[in-house]
Design an enzyme around this catalytic site. Sequence first.
Site, PDB file in Angstrom:
ATOM      1  N   GLY A   8       0.849  -1.198   0.000  1.00  0.00           N
ATOM      2  CA  GLY A   8       0.000   0.000   0.000  1.00  0.00           C
ATOM      3  C   GLY A   8       0.878   1.238   0.000  1.00  0.00           C
ATOM      4  N   GLY A  11      -0.382   4.934  -1.137  1.00  0.00           N
ATOM      5  CA  GLY A  11      -1.471   5.632  -0.449  1.00  0.00           C
ATOM      6  C   GLY A  11      -0.958   6.846   0.312  1.00  0.00           C
ATOM      7  N   GLN A  12      -1.894   7.491   1.046  1.00  0.00           N
ATOM      8  CA  GLN A  12      -1.560   8.746   1.746  1.00  0.00           C
ATOM      9  C   GLN A  12      -0.422   8.534   2.757  1.00  0.00           C
ATOM     10  OE1 GLN A  12      -4.276  10.204   4.682  1.00  0.00           O
ATOM     11  NE2 GLN A  12      -3.679  12.347   4.421  1.00  0.00           N
ATOM     12  N   ASP A  34       2.346  -1.885  -4.374  1.00  0.00           N
ATOM     13  CA  ASP A  34       0.959  -1.403  -4.413  1.00  0.00           C
ATOM     14  C   ASP A  34       0.296  -2.002  -5.636  1.00  0.00           C
ATOM     15  OD1 ASP A  34      -1.437   0.372  -4.517  1.00  0.00           O
ATOM     16  OD2 ASP A  34      -0.363   1.443  -2.957  1.00  0.00           O
ATOM     17  N   ILE A  35      -1.039  -2.021  -5.621  1.00  0.00           N
ATOM     18  CA  ILE A  35      -1.775  -2.515  -6.795  1.00  0.00           C
ATOM     19  C   ILE A  35      -1.766  -1.448  -7.891  1.00  0.00           C
ATOM     20  CG2 ILE A  35      -4.096  -1.722  -6.138  1.00  0.00           C
ATOM     21  CD1 ILE A  35      -4.997  -4.664  -6.892  1.00  0.00           C
ATOM     22  N   ASP A  52      -1.044  -7.222  -5.323  1.00  0.00           N
ATOM     23  CA  ASP A  52      -2.397  -7.190  -4.772  1.00  0.00           C
ATOM     24  C   ASP A  52      -2.288  -7.659  -3.317  1.00  0.00           C
ATOM     25  OD1 ASP A  52      -4.931  -7.838  -3.899  1.00  0.00           O
ATOM     26  OD2 ASP A  52      -5.503  -8.945  -5.699  1.00  0.00           O
ATOM     27  N   TYR A 141     -15.457   0.129   7.995  1.00  0.00           N
ATOM     28  CA  TYR A 141     -14.019   0.387   8.196  1.00  0.00           C
ATOM     29  C   TYR A 141     -13.658   0.189   9.681  1.00  0.00           C
ATOM     30  CZ  TYR A 141      -9.794   3.379   8.495  1.00  0.00           C
ATOM     31  OH  TYR A 141      -8.543   3.903   8.732  1.00  0.00           O
ATOM     32  N   LYS A 145     -11.256  -2.571  11.471  1.00  0.00           N
ATOM     33  CA  LYS A 145     -10.100  -2.170  12.279  1.00  0.00           C
ATOM     34  C   LYS A 145     -10.163  -2.812  13.669  1.00  0.00           C
ATOM     35  CE  LYS A 145      -7.651   0.116   9.386  1.00  0.00           C
ATOM     36  NZ  LYS A 145      -6.394  -0.495   8.927  1.00  0.00           N
TER      37      LYS A 145
END
Length: 316
Positions: A8, A11-12, A34-35, A52, A141, A145
């Site tokens: 990932g 991402g951010q 990352d994908i 993935d 979400y 988590k």
Amino acid sequence: MQKILVIGACGQIGGELTLSLRKIYGGENVIAADIKDEHPMLKGTGPYTTLDATDAEATKALVEKEGVTDIYLLAALLSATGEKNPKLAWDLNMSSLRQILDLGVEKKLKIFWPSSIAVFGATTPRDNTPQKTIVEPTTMYGVTKYAGELLCQYYANRYGLDIRSVRYPGLISWKGEPGGGTTDYAVDIFYGALKDKKYSCFLSEDTYLPMMYMDDAIRATTSLMQVPIENMKTHMSYNLSAISFSPKEISEEIKKHIPEFTIEYTENDPRQAIANGWPKSIDDSAARADWGWKHEFDLSKMTEVMLENLKIKLEL
Ligand code: AKB
């Protein structure tokens, strides 16, 4: 020698975390995966591969080929996007975690996996939310988590897996783009202020949420991973806190730099209901006591740095 895999990485959080890890451990020792296509901020800084996060076989093959010792798993669907596709949120968030935990046990890996303030819900005390409290998340979400936290704790207790985690608040950064969360307004507002001198906010003016400047979040992450395991008194995710503010407060801080800036508030956005169930502020004394966590950026310092750097990035 550590060999790190960041899943990932576009991402951010992933982009900035990868860059920071490459500074600490050397570019070649941190594989970004990352994908998506490689993020421009990562280009030329170290190895990149397409992966993935739910593909257990491909991940295992990569870990074996590269001799990976540490994994940072950041791939996830966040709160707002997760509500648009709850099934996908469950599938992606849980199956990626489960396969990494199993691989971690098999290969004796050290793992970082982020949780979030989204684990808390409307029945949780909202001010100075304690480390251990009522936890009844209302978004998919948040459900993933909290289920993930319990799974991590189980693997740590049952198999002795070295898994570390924090509950990130909303994260604010000028380098990467936010990824479909409820706290995204606190980044978007800077783009609005600089480009149009105005911003239309999807949360009401008095919605307080816990937030953090990205540099603090990255420092928290890399230092937690370096702490001796004996210091960690919980295998659930640590509460992590820095700043708490409302849209009105951040807009007033921005006005100190851009006096003509105006903000308006839209009504009936589904993200308001999500924010209403989250804490206003977080008690992170356990993280401060166990591994010396301390934030550096307050609202005014963060606003200054955001405006200064975004102005350059946007060529304004
Ligand atoms: C979101 O808003 O969904 C995320 C988070 C608080 O985990 N930024």
